[in-house]
Design an enzyme around this catalytic site. Sequence first.
Site, short mmCIF file in Angstrom:
data_model
loop_
_atom_site.label_atom_id
_atom_site.label_comp_id
_atom_site.label_asym_id
_atom_site.label_seq_id
_atom_site.Cartn_x
_atom_site.Cartn_y
_atom_site.Cartn_z
N GLY A 110 0.82 -1.21 0.00
CA GLY A 110 0.00 0.00 0.00
C GLY A 110 0.86 1.26 0.00
O GLY A 110 0.52 2.25 -0.66
N GLN A 142 0.52 7.47 4.62
CA GLN A 142 0.47 7.21 3.18
C GLN A 142 -0.31 8.31 2.47
O GLN A 142 0.10 8.79 1.42
CB GLN A 142 -0.15 5.84 2.92
CG GLN A 142 0.73 4.72 3.45
CD GLN A 142 0.15 3.34 3.21
OE1 GLN A 142 -0.89 3.20 2.58
NE2 GLN A 142 0.83 2.33 3.71
N ASP A 187 1.15 -0.42 13.23
CA ASP A 187 1.60 -1.69 12.65
C ASP A 187 1.99 -2.70 13.72
O ASP A 187 2.20 -3.89 13.42
CB ASP A 187 2.79 -1.45 11.71
CG ASP A 187 2.34 -0.76 10.43
OD1 ASP A 187 1.12 -0.71 10.15
OD2 ASP A 187 3.22 -0.25 9.70
#
Length: 438
Positions: free
Chosen positions: A94, A169, A313
């Site tokens: 991603g 992101q 994460d």
Amino acid sequence: MKLRIDGRGAPLHGCLTPPGDKSISHRALILASLAGGRSRITGLLDSADVRATAEACRQLGATVRAEDDSVWVEGTGTAGLKPPSAPLDMGNSGTALRLLAGVLAAQPFASELIGDASLSRRPMRRIVEPLSRMGAHIETAEGGTAPLRITGNPKLKGIEYRPAVASAQIKSCVLLAGLYASGRTCVIEPQLSRDHTERMLPLFGTPVEEPCCVTGGGRLRAADVVVPADISSATFFLVGAAMLEGSDVLLRGVGLTPTRDGILHVLERMGAAVEHRETRRHGTETVADLRVAHAAGLRGIDVPEEWIPSLIDELPAIMALAAVAEGTTRIRGAAELRVKESDRIAVMARGLETLGVTVQEFDDGIDITGGPVTGGTVDGAGDHRCAMSFCMLAQRASGPVTVTGAHHIDTSYPDFVAHVQALGGTVEVLLAEADGHD
Ligand code: S3P
């Protein structure tokens, strides 16, 4: 890939250097490709995700070559990218897809970004929306997912963007497009996400102004980037050592940016002390050697919601640790976990239940009550972080554990199995190939 663990509580012992930071590696390759001249990257992660980014950079005209102990990138300059002759395949990543979309939105040519089955399920409207506001033309598949067909518009305009979620992101995608846009582009996040892009741009000669703004039209100059060891990969051993009696592990050169170090606060609050040794500066990042030993009396905690972006994460590994802690660990405000490489709340909940752990799922989190862990077969569902988290918890199980769907471990940590074995853990590869578990 299928792994079998028959640890029965054997301790982890010794020292190792976890692999290079994945987030920093993607950014180093992309910025070096956009820079004029030859950049040197030391410590670059050599994994499937980062190789996808390197290959895309090559398809766009940069030269990426490993030589001596470094990777050298001959960039094209911001205006020098060439049209790719085939779709750019980002595999499972991603980060690669979303960051490159920001760059490609501003090019005077068309391109297409594709990914594997998991990546093709992940939400892309979150980047298409701000890029469209800047003037980009992007078509998605039905449902707002990849493939992304980008027409490219060299006349983007700068925007001030306030994303609904804290996502590095999204932020990095918009900032990269902003390098090409007229005027200033700013991203104001609800909470600060990892800030590697903001740290790295000045190294390439591009200032980032407060609060988080770039001005388009500048040039990037080549730079030397030193990639620290990935705290997200180190996490499996921090958690493993904390839960296994007799363990004592030293992890070298781990990156400790405050936007990434939430796991250390969680470990401390749960009762596992992590000792920092030789804290030092590595380029734009702070690193330290981390020593962690078994912690008797680990206790469940309420993970503060404001910590979530700094440990997003690490949540699968935190869930594994919670499974052996005294009492209940509550995680909320983590709905983003449902749109990662897998639905990490569901995948972890199913696996923990299979191993006899009491869990309760919520839309945006989970409650986990620690207790004895049994053997069984759990599915990593093709998600590297879930598979590795199950492997660590399995070391504590009272019987053998089989982890299916573990093939994507190579997206972030190709040496994981070897490293577990090097520290005295038990893990055996039953099947090396993808096993149909996503
Ligand atoms: C990453 C940002 C995070 C993280 C991912 C890497 C990055 O995703 O989960 O593994 O390198 O920018 P989001 O930005 O979607 O939160």
